[in-house]
Write an enzyme that holds these catalytic residues in place. Structure first.
Site, short mmCIF file in Angstrom:
data_model
loop_
_atom_site.label_atom_id
_atom_site.label_comp_id
_atom_site.label_asym_id
_atom_site.label_seq_id
_atom_site.Cartn_x
_atom_site.Cartn_y
_atom_site.Cartn_z
N ASP A 48 0.81 -1.20 -0.01
CA ASP A 48 0.12 0.00 0.20
C ASP A 48 0.89 1.23 -0.19
O ASP A 48 1.80 1.28 0.99
CB ASP A 48 -0.96 0.13 1.41
CG ASP A 48 -1.90 1.26 1.25
OD1 ASP A 48 -2.84 1.17 1.00
OD2 ASP A 48 -1.27 2.32 1.72
N TYR A 53 2.63 9.91 -0.40
CA TYR A 53 3.79 9.67 0.50
C TYR A 53 5.22 9.92 -0.31
O TYR A 53 6.17 9.90 0.48
CB TYR A 53 3.75 8.19 0.64
CG TYR A 53 2.46 7.45 1.26
CD1 TYR A 53 1.58 8.44 1.92
CD2 TYR A 53 2.21 6.21 1.39
CE1 TYR A 53 0.51 7.96 2.59
CE2 TYR A 53 1.14 5.66 1.91
CZ TYR A 53 0.32 6.58 2.59
OH TYR A 53 -0.89 6.00 3.20
N LYS A 78 -3.05 5.73 -4.02
CA LYS A 78 -4.00 6.79 -3.38
C LYS A 78 -3.96 8.19 -4.31
O LYS A 78 -2.76 8.50 -4.65
CB LYS A 78 -4.24 6.94 -2.17
CG LYS A 78 -4.44 5.82 -1.22
CD LYS A 78 -4.00 5.81 0.19
CE LYS A 78 -3.93 4.72 1.23
NZ LYS A 78 -2.28 4.17 0.89
N HIS A 111 -7.95 9.73 -1.48
CA HIS A 111 -7.21 9.68 -0.31
C HIS A 111 -8.01 10.36 0.76
O HIS A 111 -8.22 9.97 2.04
CB HIS A 111 -5.71 10.38 -0.27
CG HIS A 111 -4.75 9.91 0.58
ND1 HIS A 111 -3.47 9.91 0.29
CD2 HIS A 111 -4.77 9.26 1.97
CE1 HIS A 111 -2.77 9.21 1.34
NE2 HIS A 111 -3.80 9.00 2.13
#
Length: 284
Positions: A48, A53, A78, A111
């Site tokens: 994931d 990120y 996401k 998200h």
């Protein structure tokens, strides 16, 4: 006996491994590559990540260098919070595919329902247009499943007004002492799988006397107790770590079971995680 490669079945029939390896706050570069490769070596087949990120390129590199067939892996990403419009979301999906160097994503999530960059009088329309972009990419085969993250009932009801494909997943914060029962009950009533991010809470949970006692009783770590609790609740936990020994340790969840009494003890915990939501992301 179940294992990391056992699966839940999503509402569209897709199979998703019952534990995923999370990469939130995992620094891009060698650290992320090593962490993901360690997870794959430990048996994880569900990775994931997210555009926000900033580590999609490293996650993709780790997958390629692992030598494991892409067909046997389940990869999630996401949507960036700045991409809440139809065209921006379409571009963001293509960027994730490019950065990960994959032809498709097994799951792609919105998200946040109304992040700060899209928080204006038209945020509901932005959300509906964004979901339409995910639906179209799903219809085209770029995304094998689509869902959301941090959504509550009111956000799902906004999508329902225009959607032609319902979300299959809601990834929310779930850990001992932090359980949003209303959202969980709603998702279960709609056959939406619940993924648990931050399933180990924060550092405070590791000093909680109740969790210490349960870990000692079961001859397990507190992290393993948290993850086992999540699985026995029917959630899909997403543990994360950059330490190879902990990544391996967190994969050993299937040779023990918490008793009904242990589960009830954990269910009664409240307020031990010390969580404060990000005001820029908190939903209306």
């Amino acid at each position: 006996m179940k294992s990391l490669i056992d699966t839940y079945t999503l509402s569209n029939g897709s199979k998703i491994p019952i534990v995923g390896f999370g990469t939130w706050q995992t620094q891009d570069g060698p650290l992320a590559v090593i962490a993901v490769k360690s997870a794959l070596s430990s048996g994880y087949r569900h990775i994931d990540t997210a555009e926000m990120y900033g580590n999609e390129k490293s996650v993709g590199k780790a997958i390629r260098e692992s030598g494991i067939s892409r067909r046997t892996l389940f990869v999630t990403s996401k949507l960036n919070n700045h991409a809440h419009s139809y065209e921006a979301a379409r571009d963001a999906i293509d960027k994730s595919l490019k950065d990960l160097q994959v032809d498709y994503l097994d799951l792609f999530l919105i998200h946040w329902p109304n992040p700060k960059p899209a928080r204006d009088a038209h945020w509901k329309e932005h959300l509906q247009d964004t979901w339409r972009a995910l639906e179209d990419a799903y219809d085209e085969g770029k995304l094998k499943a689509i869902g959301v993250s941090n959504f509550k009932k009111r956000h799902f009801e906004i999508l329902e007004k225009t959607q032609h494909t319902a979300p299959m997943v809601n990834q929310i914060r779930i850990c001992p002492g932090d359980v949003d029962k209303d959202t969980i009950d709603y998702c279960r009533s709609k056959n939406i799988l619940l993924e648990a991010y931050s399933p180990l809470g924060t550092g405070k949970i590791f000093s909680d006397n109740t969790m210490k006692a349960l870990a000692e009783k079961n001859d397990r770590t507190i992290a393993q107790i948290c993850l086992r609790w999540s699985l026995q609740q029917g959630f899909l936990p997403l543990p994360k770590s950059i330490h190879e020994d902990r990544i391996e340790e967190n994969s050993h969840l299937f040779d023990f079971e918490l008793s009904d009494q242990d589960m009830e003890t954990i269910n009664k915990l409240d307020g031990i995680v010390g969580y404060a939501p990000d005001p820029d992301k908190v939903e209306f």
